[in-house]
Motif scaffolding. Structure first.
Motif, PDB file in Angstrom:
ATOM      1  N   VAL A  84       1.852  -1.539   4.887  1.00  0.00           N
ATOM      2  CA  VAL A  84       1.364  -2.903   4.682  1.00  0.00           C
ATOM      3  C   VAL A  84      -0.080  -2.937   4.174  1.00  0.00           C
ATOM      4  O   VAL A  84      -0.345  -3.506   3.109  1.00  0.00           O
ATOM      5  CB  VAL A  84       1.477  -3.737   5.982  1.00  0.00           C
ATOM      6  N   THR A  85      -0.999  -2.366   4.917  1.00  0.00           N
ATOM      7  CA  THR A  85      -2.418  -2.516   4.594  1.00  0.00           C
ATOM      8  C   THR A  85      -2.740  -2.054   3.178  1.00  0.00           C
ATOM      9  O   THR A  85      -3.353  -2.799   2.407  1.00  0.00           O
ATOM     10  CB  THR A  85      -3.296  -1.740   5.596  1.00  0.00           C
ATOM     11  N   VAL A  86      -2.357  -0.835   2.852  1.00  0.00           N
ATOM     12  CA  VAL A  86      -2.720  -0.301   1.533  1.00  0.00           C
ATOM     13  C   VAL A  86      -2.027  -1.065   0.406  1.00  0.00           C
ATOM     14  O   VAL A  86      -2.697  -1.543  -0.513  1.00  0.00           O
ATOM     15  CB  VAL A  86      -2.480   1.217   1.457  1.00  0.00           C
ATOM     16  N   PRO A  87      -0.695  -1.226   0.430  1.00  0.00           N
ATOM     17  CA  PRO A  87      -0.074  -1.919  -0.705  1.00  0.00           C
ATOM     18  C   PRO A  87      -0.422  -3.408  -0.815  1.00  0.00           C
ATOM     19  O   PRO A  87      -0.491  -3.947  -1.917  1.00  0.00           O
ATOM     20  CB  PRO A  87       1.423  -1.727  -0.498  1.00  0.00           C
ATOM     21  N   VAL A  88      -0.653  -4.075   0.299  1.00  0.00           N
ATOM     22  CA  VAL A  88      -0.894  -5.517   0.258  1.00  0.00           C
ATOM     23  C   VAL A  88      -2.372  -5.863   0.072  1.00  0.00           C
ATOM     24  O   VAL A  88      -2.700  -6.822  -0.636  1.00  0.00           O
ATOM     25  CB  VAL A  88      -0.338  -6.196   1.534  1.00  0.00           C
ATOM     26  N   PHE A  89      -3.271  -5.087   0.691  1.00  0.00           N
ATOM     27  CA  PHE A  89      -4.691  -5.445   0.655  1.00  0.00           C
ATOM     28  C   PHE A  89      -5.563  -4.491  -0.157  1.00  0.00           C
ATOM     29  O   PHE A  89      -6.488  -4.926  -0.828  1.00  0.00           O
ATOM     30  CB  PHE A  89      -5.246  -5.543   2.085  1.00  0.00           C
ATOM     31  N   VAL A  90      -5.297  -3.204  -0.086  1.00  0.00           N
ATOM     32  CA  VAL A  90      -6.177  -2.217  -0.725  1.00  0.00           C
ATOM     33  C   VAL A  90      -5.880  -2.076  -2.215  1.00  0.00           C
ATOM     34  O   VAL A  90      -6.791  -2.167  -3.043  1.00  0.00           O
ATOM     35  CB  VAL A  90      -6.068  -0.850  -0.006  1.00  0.00           C
ATOM     36  N   PRO A  92      -4.268  -4.103  -4.399  1.00  0.00           N
ATOM     37  CA  PRO A  92      -4.640  -5.268  -5.226  1.00  0.00           C
ATOM     38  C   PRO A  92      -6.159  -5.413  -5.422  1.00  0.00           C
ATOM     39  O   PRO A  92      -6.601  -5.993  -6.411  1.00  0.00           O
ATOM     40  CB  PRO A  92      -4.087  -6.464  -4.445  1.00  0.00           C
ATOM     41  N   ALA A  93      -6.949  -4.870  -4.497  1.00  0.00           N
ATOM     42  CA  ALA A  93      -8.412  -4.933  -4.619  1.00  0.00           C
ATOM     43  C   ALA A  93      -8.952  -3.770  -5.449  1.00  0.00           C
ATOM     44  O   ALA A  93     -10.166  -3.605  -5.560  1.00  0.00           O
ATOM     45  CB  ALA A  93      -9.044  -4.943  -3.234  1.00  0.00           C
ATOM     46  N   GLY A  94      -8.066  -2.949  -6.009  1.00  0.00           N
ATOM     47  CA  GLY A  94      -8.493  -1.852  -6.863  1.00  0.00           C
ATOM     48  C   GLY A  94      -8.584  -0.505  -6.169  1.00  0.00           C
ATOM     49  O   GLY A  94      -9.005   0.477  -6.763  1.00  0.00           O
ATOM     50  N   GLY A  95      -8.174  -0.416  -4.906  1.00  0.00           N
ATOM     51  CA  GLY A  95      -8.217   0.842  -4.169  1.00  0.00           C
ATOM     52  C   GLY A  95      -6.919   1.617  -4.297  1.00  0.00           C
ATOM     53  O   GLY A  95      -5.974   1.184  -4.968  1.00  0.00           O
TER      54      GLY A  95
END
Length: 130
Positions: A84-90, A92-95
């Motif tokens: 969840v954290t990486v695909p949804v938040f990281v 999309p923010a370029g991480g």
């Protein structure tokens, strides 16, 4: 046994959700110039009461060694970060996954999380036995 495992997983998910919420909310009140650093500081502080709450809620109904509970909490959080954290938040923010899991702050928070659950769990189990 299965009931304890399910209860520990549910408690871990609650702690993870609280921690992610605090992290994301930290971006709405910019205090530091580096928003990523600010989010990590907020997360490092928020993980303490969040982990204590999850540990307390687990021990109200469940039984497990504090070290096993701490390991479960960390493992569930890592899986949720991957899913969840990486695909949804990281991302999309370029991480990337690599950046997320190479960050030393990630490992500091993992160790902090484990220690808080372990120490508070030991305290609660001693208190409940007395």
């Amino acid at each position: 046994m299965i009931r304890n495992r399910l209860l520990s997983i549910a408690s871990a998910i609650l702690v993870w959700a609280l921690a992610v919420s605090f992290y994301l909310l930290s971006f709405y009140a910019p205090i530091l110039d580096n928003s990523e650093q600010q989010g990590n500081v907020v997360l490092a502080l928020a993980i303490i009461p969040s982990a204590c709450l999850g540990t307390y809620l687990f021990y109200r109904k469940g039984q497990m060694k504090p070290s096993a509970l701490a390991t479960t909490f960390v493992a569930i959080a890592a899986v949720l970060d991957i899913l969840v954290t990486v695909p949804v938040f990281v991302i999309p923010a370029g991480g990337t996954y690599s950046e997320f899991f190479k960050d030393p702050m990630f490992y500091f928070i993992v160790v902090e999380f484990y220690c808080v659950v372990l120490f508070y769990g030991n305290h609660l189990t001693k208190t409940l036995k007395a």
